[in-house]
Scaffold this motif. Sequence first.
Motif, PDB file in Angstrom:
ATOM      1  N   TYR A  38      10.233  11.170   8.449  1.00 17.11           N
ATOM      2  CA  TYR A  38      11.680  11.418   8.379  1.00 17.11           C
ATOM      3  C   TYR A  38      12.358  10.465   7.390  1.00 17.11           C
ATOM      4  O   TYR A  38      13.313   9.765   7.743  1.00 17.11           O
ATOM      5  N   ASN A  39      11.822  10.342   6.208  1.00 16.51           N
ATOM      6  CA  ASN A  39      12.406   9.485   5.172  1.00 16.51           C
ATOM      7  C   ASN A  39      12.399   7.992   5.489  1.00 16.51           C
ATOM      8  O   ASN A  39      13.079   7.211   4.838  1.00 16.51           O
ATOM      9  N   GLY A  40      11.673   7.599   6.493  1.00 21.94           N
ATOM     10  CA  GLY A  40      11.560   6.164   6.786  1.00 21.94           C
ATOM     11  C   GLY A  40      10.113   5.738   6.582  1.00 21.94           C
ATOM     12  O   GLY A  40       9.193   6.531   6.757  1.00 21.94           O
ATOM     13  N   ILE A  41       9.919   4.472   6.196  1.00 26.03           N
ATOM     14  CA  ILE A  41       8.556   3.985   5.944  1.00 26.03           C
ATOM     15  C   ILE A  41       7.962   3.440   7.241  1.00 26.03           C
ATOM     16  O   ILE A  41       8.540   2.572   7.884  1.00 26.03           O
ATOM     17  N   LEU A  42       6.791   3.977   7.572  1.00 26.42           N
ATOM     18  CA  LEU A  42       6.151   3.611   8.835  1.00 26.42           C
ATOM     19  C   LEU A  42       5.033   2.588   8.619  1.00 26.42           C
ATOM     20  O   LEU A  42       4.824   1.691   9.418  1.00 26.42           O
ATOM     21  N   ALA A  43       4.285   2.764   7.526  1.00 27.28           N
ATOM     22  CA  ALA A  43       3.173   1.852   7.267  1.00 27.28           C
ATOM     23  C   ALA A  43       3.056   1.624   5.762  1.00 27.28           C
ATOM     24  O   ALA A  43       3.356   2.520   4.970  1.00 27.28           O
ATOM     25  N   VAL A  44       2.640   0.434   5.408  1.00 28.30           N
ATOM     26  CA  VAL A  44       2.606   0.046   4.001  1.00 28.30           C
ATOM     27  C   VAL A  44       1.260  -0.597   3.699  1.00 28.30           C
ATOM     28  O   VAL A  44       0.854  -1.544   4.384  1.00 28.30           O
ATOM     29  N   SER A  45       0.554  -0.108   2.672  1.00 29.96           N
ATOM     30  CA  SER A  45      -0.742  -0.711   2.318  1.00 29.96           C
ATOM     31  C   SER A  45      -0.492  -2.105   1.742  1.00 29.96           C
ATOM     32  O   SER A  45       0.597  -2.397   1.243  1.00 29.96           O
ATOM     33  N   TYR A  46      -1.509  -2.954   1.836  1.00 33.38           N
ATOM     34  CA  TYR A  46      -1.316  -4.327   1.370  1.00 33.38           C
ATOM     35  C   TYR A  46      -1.067  -4.381  -0.137  1.00 33.38           C
ATOM     36  O   TYR A  46      -0.372  -5.273  -0.623  1.00 33.38           O
ATOM     37  N   GLU A  47      -1.595  -3.383  -0.847  1.00 36.58           N
ATOM     38  CA  GLU A  47      -1.343  -3.335  -2.292  1.00 36.58           C
ATOM     39  C   GLU A  47       0.154  -3.121  -2.543  1.00 36.58           C
ATOM     40  O   GLU A  47       0.717  -3.661  -3.491  1.00 36.58           O
ATOM     41  N   ALA A  48       0.804  -2.320  -1.680  1.00 38.36           N
ATOM     42  CA  ALA A  48       2.236  -2.065  -1.847  1.00 38.36           C
ATOM     43  C   ALA A  48       3.066  -3.253  -1.343  1.00 38.36           C
ATOM     44  O   ALA A  48       4.166  -3.502  -1.830  1.00 38.36           O
ATOM     45  N   ARG A  49       2.523  -3.963  -0.363  1.00 41.58           N
ATOM     46  CA  ARG A  49       3.277  -5.120   0.162  1.00 41.58           C
ATOM     47  C   ARG A  49       3.484  -6.173  -0.923  1.00 41.58           C
ATOM     48  O   ARG A  49       4.469  -6.897  -0.915  1.00 41.58           O
ATOM     49  N   LYS A  50       2.520  -6.225  -1.875  1.00 43.79           N
ATOM     50  CA  LYS A  50       2.645  -7.200  -2.977  1.00 43.79           C
ATOM     51  C   LYS A  50       3.914  -6.968  -3.786  1.00 43.79           C
ATOM     52  O   LYS A  50       4.450  -7.880  -4.386  1.00 43.79           O
ATOM     53  N   GLN A 208     -14.881   3.178   7.618  1.00 42.54           N
ATOM     54  CA  GLN A 208     -14.286   2.764   6.334  1.00 42.54           C
ATOM     55  C   GLN A 208     -13.054   1.872   6.496  1.00 42.54           C
ATOM     56  O   GLN A 208     -12.475   1.426   5.505  1.00 42.54           O
ATOM     57  N   PHE A 209     -12.615   1.640   7.735  1.00 40.61           N
ATOM     58  CA  PHE A 209     -11.363   0.900   7.922  1.00 40.61           C
ATOM     59  C   PHE A 209     -11.575  -0.608   7.962  1.00 40.61           C
ATOM     60  O   PHE A 209     -12.504  -1.107   8.587  1.00 40.61           O
ATOM     61  N   ARG A 210     -10.618  -1.304   7.366  1.00 39.30           N
ATOM     62  CA  ARG A 210     -10.613  -2.765   7.423  1.00 39.30           C
ATOM     63  C   ARG A 210      -9.744  -3.230   8.583  1.00 39.30           C
ATOM     64  O   ARG A 210      -8.742  -2.597   8.907  1.00 39.30           O
ATOM     65  N   CYS A 211     -10.117  -4.351   9.173  1.00 37.86           N
ATOM     66  CA  CYS A 211      -9.290  -4.874  10.248  1.00 37.86           C
ATOM     67  C   CYS A 211      -9.307  -6.394  10.236  1.00 37.86           C
ATOM     68  O   CYS A 211     -10.074  -7.020   9.497  1.00 37.86           O
ATOM     69  N   SER A 212      -8.467  -6.981  11.051  1.00 31.59           N
ATOM     70  CA  SER A 212      -8.411  -8.438  11.189  1.00 31.59           C
ATOM     71  C   SER A 212      -8.612  -8.760  12.660  1.00 31.59           C
ATOM     72  O   SER A 212      -8.539  -7.871  13.517  1.00 31.59           O
ATOM     73  N   ALA A 213      -8.839 -10.044  12.971  1.00 33.03           N
ATOM     74  CA  ALA A 213      -9.059 -10.396  14.376  1.00 33.03           C
ATOM     75  C   ALA A 213      -8.630 -11.829  14.657  1.00 33.03           C
ATOM     76  O   ALA A 213      -8.566 -12.672  13.750  1.00 33.03           O
ATOM     77  N   GLY A 214      -8.326 -12.059  15.915  1.00 39.25           N
ATOM     78  CA  GLY A 214      -8.071 -13.415  16.397  1.00 39.25           C
ATOM     79  C   GLY A 214      -9.067 -13.698  17.507  1.00 39.25           C
ATOM     80  O   GLY A 214      -9.413 -12.801  18.280  1.00 39.25           O
ATOM     81  N   ILE A 215      -9.561 -14.931  17.561  1.00 39.89           N
ATOM     82  CA  ILE A 215     -10.541 -15.292  18.595  1.00 39.89           C
ATOM     83  C   ILE A 215     -10.062 -16.569  19.271  1.00 39.89           C
ATOM     84  O   ILE A 215      -9.744 -17.556  18.589  1.00 39.89           O
ATOM     85  N   ARG A 228      -2.684 -14.133  11.296  1.00 44.21           N
ATOM     86  CA  ARG A 228      -2.502 -15.335  10.471  1.00 44.21           C
ATOM     87  C   ARG A 228      -3.094 -15.210   9.075  1.00 44.21           C
ATOM     88  O   ARG A 228      -2.548 -15.736   8.115  1.00 44.21           O
ATOM     89  N   HIS A 229      -4.218 -14.508   8.977  1.00 39.17           N
ATOM     90  CA  HIS A 229      -4.843 -14.397   7.652  1.00 39.17           C
ATOM     91  C   HIS A 229      -5.164 -12.944   7.315  1.00 39.17           C
ATOM     92  O   HIS A 229      -6.204 -12.632   6.782  1.00 39.17           O
ATOM     93  N   LYS A 230      -4.248 -12.060   7.679  1.00 41.72           N
ATOM     94  CA  LYS A 230      -4.419 -10.650   7.354  1.00 41.72           C
ATOM     95  C   LYS A 230      -4.333 -10.446   5.851  1.00 41.72           C
ATOM     96  O   LYS A 230      -3.604 -11.208   5.208  1.00 41.72           O
ATOM     97  N   PRO A 231      -4.913  -9.430   5.253  1.00 34.69           N
ATOM     98  CA  PRO A 231      -5.815  -8.447   5.860  1.00 34.69           C
ATOM     99  C   PRO A 231      -7.283  -8.842   5.696  1.00 34.69           C
ATOM    100  O   PRO A 231      -7.616  -9.698   4.880  1.00 34.69           O
TER     101      PRO A 231
END
Length: 571
Positions: A38-50, A208-215, A228-231
Amino acid sequence: MSNRNRVIALIDMDCFYAQVEQRLQPHLWGKPVAVVQYNGILAVSYEARKYGVKRFMNLEKVKEICPEIALCNVPSGEHSDKADLKRYRDASDDVFKVLNGYDSRVIVERASIDEAFLDLTELVDFIIASEDLPEKYSSSLDLFPTTYIADGNDLNEEDNPEWQYDREKTLKIWIHKACNENNNDLLRLAVGAELVEQIRARIKEETQFRCSAGIASNKMMAKLVCSRHKPGQQTVVPDYAFSSILRNTKISSVRNLGGKLGRAIMGKFSIQTMGELSAISLEEISEQFPAQAKWIHAIANGMDEEEVRERDKAISIAVSKNFTGSSALFTVSAVQSWLDGLMKELVKRLTEDQIKNQRTACTLHVGCTMDAQFGKSFQIVTYSSDALYNSAWAIIRNFNKAVDSNAWEPPIVNISLSACRFRDGVDVSSKRITDWICQKAKALVSGEEDNLPSGSFPIPVTDSTDDEAGTSRGFDFIETVEQKPARYVPPEKEFLPESLEDIPEDLLADMPEDIKKELTLYYGQRTPNSGKKQKPEVVPKKKRGAKKRPLTKVVEQPAAKKISDFFTKKE
Ligand code: CTP
Ligand code: CA
Ligand code: CA
């Protein structure tokens, strides 16, 4: 067991919806991508976040700061123009298949569409008892290619121009400490980190998906350090670093403090950070928050005993639609039409869930926001969308204060339908009908329809543990009918049509009497008389033995629905 002894991880997918789109269109990997609804941004790839693209940013602004961005639209639902998040849920299932299949000693709790808590304690204990870890870890850090140790210095939180951080060096010192100081808690975290590296690599390999984790030793700290250190990285936080990590952490970014309670704490004590909260005594907290004081005090110091609960299925299945501003609903017909569309979406999802998870929802909550919120629940007797619509309409119509016959006052700004309280199993009648129709459809497609038994056939028993669980919980309508393996197990992607009219004539003509009877019951839930027609009795439109219309003709007729439409989930 003390929470200090556990090894807990939180895995969160990176820019999840964006990766789902990248996987669908592989040329988009490595490119700036945003997912739009609906014309709103829901998710942004890290390349676009730059480029500075953020969620909820205005689309014009996004195109201005990142002209080459690929904008992917969330598909619309089949029954309403509500967004259809199925492709993201399916992708989420792919990830959970990997998590659930990793090792039976790992407890997996689905925390959201793109994150899971893992309790690795049992597996870690096993590895510590069976391997020479100091030897293994001293030779190489290759087992920890993306691991950071959160020691407070790993981020330049105070914008110190002198700041420097060497991930490998810090990791090496830490692993050495874990192995040589006989510090069992650290060694356990190190093993946990090694396992999470492996689990994340497997997710990448299989989805094929990348993810991050906290332990960490608990859920709250694992979640906190995950981003803290995504992605594509993971962060371990040892207990001794809790206070330095929490010192500058905003209260609102801590799990369970992001909402009302967090705001109330910040307001009452005029504070912003967890460091400030940890300086407040339990007595002082008790004065303001008597019920939650103990929990707040523990969380302030990074202590959280909440267990990781084995959970793979959503606890509720809901659809909801906002009608804000000028789109508010102010006529009876608009409300009926939206309620109908939303109910069809809900039933579609419930039916998919029923087949996949072999369970059935018992309660449906109907919510509606006008000048205030209203809501009421009723018991689900069938998954027929018309029957459920009737029950929901009987509730929602009472909220209308308009005098005029087609008017609705005050206007509706939100409708939500949420199914919950699932019981194990699929009740025999709906399963029986689905199975019969699936078998018949399959035979029609393969041209073997004359070889089908004309009467009832064995109903496949889903899973004996389901039946046991069902019986022990008093679900006496879950019957075990046939113990032999079923001759025909319907493929996963089949489900019962939403209304009786959707069942092709060919099938009705051949339908055995007992199945017909059940079908009538299935579609004819008794509900209060309301604004919508009740379903008629099953009357075959063609007599048994009448000339059957060939399947190909059905498929080719533009006005008729394709037979496969009735039995195959639409993407
Ligand atoms: N999402 C959403 N509505 C929200 C929150 C999240 O639709 N209110 C969707 C997002 O589009 C997202 C997914 O759910 O892709 C997971 O959300 P989240 O983990 O918060 O963000 P990500 O996009 O995965 O980004 P990150 O890498 O920061 O986790
Ligand atoms: Ca995420
Ligand atoms: Ca998330």
